[in-house]
Design a protein around this motif. Sequence first.
Motif, mmCIF file in Angstrom:
data_model
loop_
_atom_site.group_PDB
_atom_site.id
_atom_site.type_symbol
_atom_site.label_atom_id
_atom_site.label_comp_id
_atom_site.label_asym_id
_atom_site.label_seq_id
_atom_site.Cartn_x
_atom_site.Cartn_y
_atom_site.Cartn_z
ATOM 1 N N TRP A 161 6.931 6.477 -9.845
ATOM 2 C CA TRP A 161 5.698 6.402 -9.061
ATOM 3 C C TRP A 161 4.589 7.208 -9.733
ATOM 4 O O TRP A 161 3.455 6.747 -9.858
ATOM 5 C CB TRP A 161 6.000 6.906 -7.659
ATOM 6 N N PHE A 167 4.720 5.079 -0.442
ATOM 7 C CA PHE A 167 4.511 4.357 -1.711
ATOM 8 C C PHE A 167 3.911 2.977 -1.456
ATOM 9 O O PHE A 167 2.973 2.552 -2.148
ATOM 10 C CB PHE A 167 5.854 4.238 -2.436
ATOM 11 N N ALA A 227 9.527 1.700 -9.549
ATOM 12 C CA ALA A 227 9.571 2.646 -8.432
ATOM 13 C C ALA A 227 10.002 1.943 -7.145
ATOM 14 O O ALA A 227 10.823 2.467 -6.379
ATOM 15 C CB ALA A 227 8.202 3.291 -8.254
#
Length: 980
Positions: free
Chosen positions: A883, A915, A891
């Motif tokens: 990330w 995220f 990720a």
Amino acid sequence: MVFINLPNHKTLTLEINPFVTSLQTLTLAIHQKFHIPITQQRLYSSCRRLLDVEALLSDLGISPNSTLTLHVPLFGGMQAPGAPKARLEFLNTRPPPNYVAGLGRGATGFTTRSDIGPARAAPDLPDRSAVGGNDVGLFASAEYDEDDKEADAIWESIDQRMDSRRKDRREARLKQEIEKYRASNPKITEQFADLKRKLYTLSSDEWDSIPEIGDYSLRNKKKRFESFVPVPDTLLEKARQEKEHVTALDPRSRMVGGMETPSSQTPVADLTAVGEGRGTVLSVRLDRILDSVTGQTVVDPKGYLTDLKSMKITSDAEISDIKKARLLLKSVTQTNPKHPPGWIAAARLEEVAGKMQVARQLIKKGCEECPKNEDVWLEACRLASPLEAKAVIAQGVKANPNSVKLWMQASKLEDDTANKSRVLRKGLEHIPDSVRLWKAVVELANEEDARLLLQRAVECCPLHVELWLALAKLETYENAKKVLNKAREKLPKEPAIWITAARLEEADGNTASVGKIIERAIRALQREGLEIDREAWMKEAEGCERAGSLGTCQAIINNTVGVGVEEEDRKRTWVADAEECKKRGSIETAKYIYAHALTVFRTKKSIWLKAAQLEKSHGTRESLDAVLRKAVTYIPKAEVLWLMGAKEKWLAGDVPAARAILEEAFAAIPDSEEIWLAAFKLEFENCETERARKLLAKARERGGLERVWMKSVIVERELGNVDEERRLLDEALRRFPSFFKLWLMLGQLEERLGNSNKAKDAFESGIKNCPNCIPLWLSLASLEEKMNGLSKARAVLTMARKRNPQNPELWLAAVRAEARHGYKREADVMMAKALQECPNSGILWAASIEMAPRPQRKTKSSDALKKCDHDPHVIAAVAKLFWQERKVDKARNWFNRAVTLAPDIGDFWALYFKFEQQHGAEEQRSDVLKRCVAAEPKHGEKWQATSKAVENSHEPTESILKKVVATLKKEENLAENNHN
């Protein structure tokens, strides 16, 4: 009978009588048997050669069963036997009494048998090498027959079996020894790995100050004499000519028309010559792909250059191979012209060589020589031009009117559907029993014509079940029943007819007769001697489910699922069958298997739970409620079934129905603590606090255990009744002093009220009663850090690690305590010690990755994955690393892997959702949120701190997730501000 030793070391047996047979007759017999000339034969008896050919063998000393030796000197035969060496006479006699070797010539200095007593010869003992395990001497003269070979094979298989049984232990022991050796003898690179990682801290000046490694041993060596010679002009001229590009022909080459290269000149890179060569190659390729039969070219005027580039240039070696193959195949076709594969191979060879016309001529001649072979006609049709292909296949069909392949090829050559059908019908006139032709012509016809064709097809091919079934599908209900009855008469051993009949009845609405038809089918097939294949019938049931015939599917399962299954294996087998059907997507079949199993095992809680889980995942709320109602009817003492039913009603929003189910559960199991707590949770989560308090009071009166008292304290804490909360805690701790959660709650109560000393006393008392409780140690260390600073917290954590060795949570708390106070070096040292003591701890490796500088994080993550590949903490740390590096897809995959491995840890869901908020779309965010709500996480450092707060006690999972994400964002912003 006389035996002859031959030159090839074999023995010949001759049925002759030595008293009436002469030597000449014997040599003649050897000549007839082995074609050895009589003049070259040398016969020996012992060491004596037999020479008198007229004498009888008996006169030469040959008796019956004697052995002679044949010597053939000119044919490399055996050497003549030599005379045996003479043996000394005294060696064959027994030694005199009291004889001692060497004593007569004065050999002294050792004790002999004569000094002790009279010497006697040792008795002749048998050879002991032939016994005691040495079977070479014992069975040396025995024959090695098939029984010995079989015995050796059996013993070898036994040895291999025993070796395979010991293989795992041997490999494990070898692996341990290798690991132990590598641990005690590490490589040089491993010893200096940590030092090499620290080299990034060196500055450029420090790098420059590192001295160069020199070979100081050359100081005392004498320097060799070196001489330098100027380069000759000829060498320089040659180098210049090699680098020079000539764009014109040499005058001597122009004299002979440019077809000769001077020997003194280097290779010419003339662009004109290269262009002419390309033109020549182009013309050759165009000539090769020209269709010489029709006179029309098959070259695409726009893409011919691309086609030429993709063509393979034939080398000289390939041309030679083609010529050899052409000669070989020519010999085959000339010597055996009636051999079809020879003509086909010859035609294909010419096709590969690019000579299409020659290939067509060859295959045409093959058709003339082998007119009855369908493969030759098919090859001729393939090689022919599109205009001639129909004429060729017409000739082939005329020569072979019963060839199905030729009729099918003829129909493929037609463009119109009507013409295709006409060709196929013409073929059916010659081959009315061809199922392949009937299927092809039915596929081309409309529904009405197909029905008529199938009626004729089943008359011509009555033993093909697919035609009967296809006809039944096209007929009406009454006609279909008649068709299936006729099919059953023709094919009494075909299960598909019975299954189709059951599906027909189900489609017509006669669901009651479906089970009877399948039951009759099983009995009828068994009467015909057909073995019922359980697996095949279950596959048919899955096929019925896919076709929408659920009644037929259920009937097949009920009548065949128990066939061939032992009584003690039924439960295990049926559960395994249902799980396999579930994996293949046959949900209804799995439900019917569970339903049938529950008719046999009505009191098996595990089967009821699996059936309920299947309904919960793939069914409706009504079907799940029906299954659970039926389950508690047969097993009223099963708490989990009552609780599942009440929870489903609660999730559906029907709180009164959930209360009713729990009341029924109280009546069935009055002393169940789980049901009391479930009733409390139902009232507590629906903000019915007074009801919850009354339920817990009744539970405590009935002798409730630790969890009941803990829930009572939680209710009072939420209501703000501090005195009642303290009273309940004191009483609960008197009853259950070893329940650590009560000590934690007491310490947190005092800490919340600002009584730090009392909180400390509560934590210390809890540690005395629960010395192995890690949360108590961590709470005490945190309180000491707030009250007395880092030094006291260090002492508490050190004592905790001594009491609870190899605990990663205590090590992590110590590392974080050092880091919070700015002691980064001490934190790194502490982390190194922690990883040495707990090398497979995922939370320590994850923290180590986050603590490491950015250039070292990849190396740390690689080391962590080697130690604990499937640990969710490490996987989440690697996902955060991707990330940070803006590798979004990687990720996302690693976050998904982390929440899949540990769906109960809410911190991972919060990171994943955060995220997706930054990099994902709305669909991806909603998917993560939906999965998190379904997983209902309960653990996680940040998650528990948020969900167990008093103000968040009634918040749903979605709200808790968003609050944890907000907490993560605040911490991230605070860390950035401190860094700046």
